[in-house]
Motif scaffolding. Structure first.
Motif, short mmCIF file in Angstrom:
data_model
loop_
_atom_site.label_atom_id
_atom_site.label_comp_id
_atom_site.label_asym_id
_atom_site.label_seq_id
_atom_site.Cartn_x
_atom_site.Cartn_y
_atom_site.Cartn_z
N UNK A 119 0.81 -1.21 0.00
CA UNK A 119 0.00 0.00 0.00
C UNK A 119 0.84 1.27 0.00
N UNK A 120 2.13 1.17 -0.28
CA UNK A 120 3.00 2.33 -0.30
C UNK A 120 3.74 2.42 -1.62
N UNK A 121 3.98 3.66 -2.06
CA UNK A 121 4.74 3.84 -3.29
C UNK A 121 6.24 3.85 -3.02
N UNK A 122 6.66 3.62 -1.76
CA UNK A 122 8.08 3.56 -1.44
C UNK A 122 8.72 2.29 -1.97
N UNK A 123 7.90 1.28 -2.28
CA UNK A 123 8.38 0.01 -2.79
C UNK A 123 7.88 -0.17 -4.22
N UNK A 124 8.80 -0.45 -5.14
CA UNK A 124 8.41 -0.58 -6.55
C UNK A 124 8.34 -2.02 -7.02
N UNK A 125 8.84 -2.96 -6.23
CA UNK A 125 8.81 -4.36 -6.64
C UNK A 125 9.42 -5.25 -5.57
N UNK A 126 9.53 -6.53 -5.87
CA UNK A 126 10.07 -7.49 -4.91
C UNK A 126 10.81 -8.58 -5.65
N UNK A 127 11.61 -9.33 -4.91
CA UNK A 127 12.31 -10.48 -5.46
C UNK A 127 12.45 -11.52 -4.37
N UNK A 128 12.74 -12.74 -4.77
CA UNK A 128 12.93 -13.83 -3.81
C UNK A 128 14.32 -14.41 -3.99
N UNK A 129 15.09 -14.45 -2.91
CA UNK A 129 16.44 -14.99 -2.97
C UNK A 129 16.41 -16.51 -3.03
N UNK A 130 17.56 -17.11 -3.29
CA UNK A 130 17.65 -18.56 -3.36
C UNK A 130 17.29 -19.25 -2.07
N UNK A 131 17.47 -18.55 -0.92
CA UNK A 131 17.13 -19.15 0.37
C UNK A 131 15.68 -18.90 0.77
N UNK B 278 12.38 -12.86 1.08
CA UNK B 278 11.78 -11.86 0.19
C UNK B 278 12.53 -10.54 0.34
N UNK B 279 12.86 -9.94 -0.78
CA UNK B 279 13.55 -8.65 -0.81
C UNK B 279 12.60 -7.62 -1.43
N UNK B 280 12.43 -6.49 -0.76
CA UNK B 280 11.62 -5.40 -1.31
C UNK B 280 12.54 -4.39 -1.98
N UNK B 281 12.17 -3.98 -3.20
CA UNK B 281 12.97 -3.04 -3.97
C UNK B 281 12.43 -1.64 -3.73
N UNK B 282 13.29 -0.74 -3.24
CA UNK B 282 12.85 0.61 -2.94
C UNK B 282 12.71 1.45 -4.21
N UNK B 283 11.69 2.28 -4.21
CA UNK B 283 11.50 3.28 -5.24
C UNK B 283 12.20 4.55 -4.75
N UNK B 284 13.43 4.77 -5.21
CA UNK B 284 14.25 5.85 -4.65
C UNK B 284 13.63 7.23 -4.86
N UNK B 285 13.01 7.45 -5.99
CA UNK B 285 12.38 8.76 -6.24
C UNK B 285 11.28 9.03 -5.21
N UNK B 286 10.48 8.01 -4.90
CA UNK B 286 9.41 8.17 -3.91
C UNK B 286 9.99 8.35 -2.50
N UNK B 287 11.08 7.63 -2.19
CA UNK B 287 11.73 7.77 -0.88
C UNK B 287 12.18 9.21 -0.66
N UNK B 288 12.85 9.78 -1.66
CA UNK B 288 13.33 11.15 -1.54
C UNK B 288 12.17 12.13 -1.46
N UNK B 289 11.10 11.88 -2.21
CA UNK B 289 9.94 12.78 -2.19
C UNK B 289 9.27 12.76 -0.83
#
Length: 202
Positions: free
Chosen positions: A140-152, A155-166
């Protein structure tokens, strides 16, 4: 174009139109990372795992809390010959005699023409990540733009840097004299910290 704009909006993208009389019209479509493979820097904030694209990282600095200074309600760091605005993603360190000695990781990032420092709890290294976009029901936040899953399986959340700075630029602490912090704290974390700061009263 209404259909295109509607689809882009659902994908958290944007469309810009530039028209020059006698020359033509240019359409610029911007989309978030979707099922792309990127090199990313992984780090921890409040026991959660996050990542940012490696090409956005200018450098990684180590410093101490005593080197961080306050200007208005922002924190800054003197990094060589430049004053670097800091974005504290987790909670601020507790007051105490050892507060100034606590070590910090600062990820120096470049967003547009400006540089910022992200204060994180720890580094996890570099990874090639397959990014999957998240729908509005998943996050529910625009601070995160996507996710990924590691081999183990983590879950990793990918930050939306433009939104973080805003968000950082708009943030104002609830108490005068305090600095903006805890950008990635959950609502439950914020409530808990506010109760602690007010002596247990919400």
């Amino acid at each position: 174009m209404d259909v295109v704009q509607s689809v882009l909006h659902r994908l958290k993208g944007t469309v810009h139109i530039e028209t020059h009389p006698g020359q033509g019209t240019a359409f610029r479509l911007k989309l978030p990372l979707t099922l792309a493979i990127i090199k990313a820097l992984l780090f921890r904030v409040e026991q959660r795992l996050y990542a940012i694209p490696l090409n956005a990282v200018v450098e990684i600095a180590r410093t101490r809390q005593s080197e961080v200074h306050q200007v208005d309600h922002y924190e800054v760091l003197q990094l060589r010959n430049q004053v670097l605005p800091l974005v504290r993603l987790g909670r601020a360190p507790a007051e105490g005699p050892d507060r100034g000695a606590s070590k910090l990781f600062v990820l120096v990032i470049s967003v547009g023409e400006r540089k910022f420092g992200l204060i994180v709890d720890g580094l996890e290294g570099e990874e090639e990540l397959v990014i999957k976009a998240l729908d509005d029901q998943a996050v529910s936040t625009d601070l995160v733009s996507g996710a990924s899953i590691l081999g183990n399986g983590r879950v990793v959340l990918i930050l939306n840097l433009s939104a973080v700075v805003e968000h950082f630029a708009r943030a104002r602490p609830a108490v005068t004299g305090e600095v903006s912090s805890g950008l990635l704290l959950s609502h439950a974390d914020r409530t808990r910290l506010n109760r602690a700061a007010t002596g247990g009263h919400a």
